[in-house]
Design an enzyme around this catalytic site. Sequence first.
Site, short mmCIF file in Angstrom:
data_model
loop_
_atom_site.label_atom_id
_atom_site.label_comp_id
_atom_site.label_asym_id
_atom_site.label_seq_id
_atom_site.Cartn_x
_atom_site.Cartn_y
_atom_site.Cartn_z
N SER A 175 0.83 -1.27 0.04
CA SER A 175 -0.11 -0.04 -0.12
C SER A 175 0.70 1.20 0.06
O SER A 175 0.43 2.16 -0.50
CB SER A 175 -0.95 0.13 1.11
OG SER A 175 -0.31 -0.10 2.27
N ASP B 116 -3.66 6.54 10.74
CA ASP B 116 -3.74 5.08 11.15
C ASP B 116 -2.23 4.55 11.59
O ASP B 116 -2.13 3.44 11.77
CB ASP B 116 -4.13 4.42 9.65
CG ASP B 116 -3.24 4.53 8.72
OD1 ASP B 116 -2.04 5.20 8.61
OD2 ASP B 116 -3.62 4.34 7.58
N HIS C 236 0.32 4.37 7.24
CA HIS C 236 0.61 4.94 5.93
C HIS C 236 1.27 6.07 5.75
O HIS C 236 0.84 6.93 6.74
CB HIS C 236 -0.81 4.95 4.90
CG HIS C 236 -1.26 3.40 4.91
ND1 HIS C 236 -2.50 3.12 5.38
CD2 HIS C 236 -0.74 2.41 3.95
CE1 HIS C 236 -2.86 1.77 5.17
NE2 HIS C 236 -1.74 1.26 4.18
#
Length: 306
Positions: free
Chosen positions: A37, A241, A244
């Site tokens: 990601s 979060d 990321h």
Amino acid sequence: MVLPFFFLVLIVTQSGSVRPQQLQQQSKNIFILAGQSNMAGRGGVVSNTITGIATWDGIVPPQCSPNPSILKLSANLTWVLAHEPLHSDIDFKNINGIGPGMAFANYVLGKDPNFGIIGLVPCAVGGTKISLWEKGTFLYKQMMKRAQASVQNGGTIQALLWYQGESDTGSQEDAKSYKAKLQKFFLDVRDDLQSPMLPVIQVALASGSGPFIEIVREAQMGIDLMNLRTIDAKGLPLEPDNLHLTTAAQVQLGKMFADTFLKFLPSGPIVSPIRSSAPRNSSNFIFNILIAPLLLCIRMILTYIV
């Protein structure tokens, strides 16, 4: 100053400087972008605290703006003008935002305006362990298929940009087996691309989804291969979060990728032997192991003398 991505795309697509057929036929300096990601890009992606639904804020910093000299290989294997989110048609099951790819390409062109057309080949998919990238897996085959397609109409693969490992921090077993799996992956990629000296630039983790981040980081930084460079993302700012990279962090990472890649270029772009899907032969291997480095040394000596 930042602009909404749709406005930036409109500027490029309305310029009329490049026609669709020209995009396919231009010779390109090609870069494979793979991993999970943080390579695909989650900069500017935030989940609603009430609904849990993730959305991208649509903000594209100037360092990630579209550029007629930056193309990407789309999911249907055609070249298009690149714009954020770069992985939207590849990592399509997730919400994508800003990643390092566009910033990388813009920084390279900013440092070397004569570098030529850059072709980005997005391959990253969020939430994937290294085991899902082993030779023979769907992701590996897909990456190779895209790499082969990228050179069909002219171009050379200059480097693999790799950012992965967060999903391997969840268990001690995964973390401890990571180094061997990653090294084999790099060697398999070089072998299948018929480029044993292909530059690989990997990112040492800034975060992880489990408690074994340091074991994976040590594995990443402990691999010793020729033409492998590791850039460290530790300390770059993270989204709420804590997993990321933020948009600003992705811009910085893109610059780190670019600075590292440009150090591979003492006198010009790297020439990768892969130009088509033709079968591998021993002459290519001998050329890249023995003759190509010798020619490069001679070129550097002659440049110094002149």
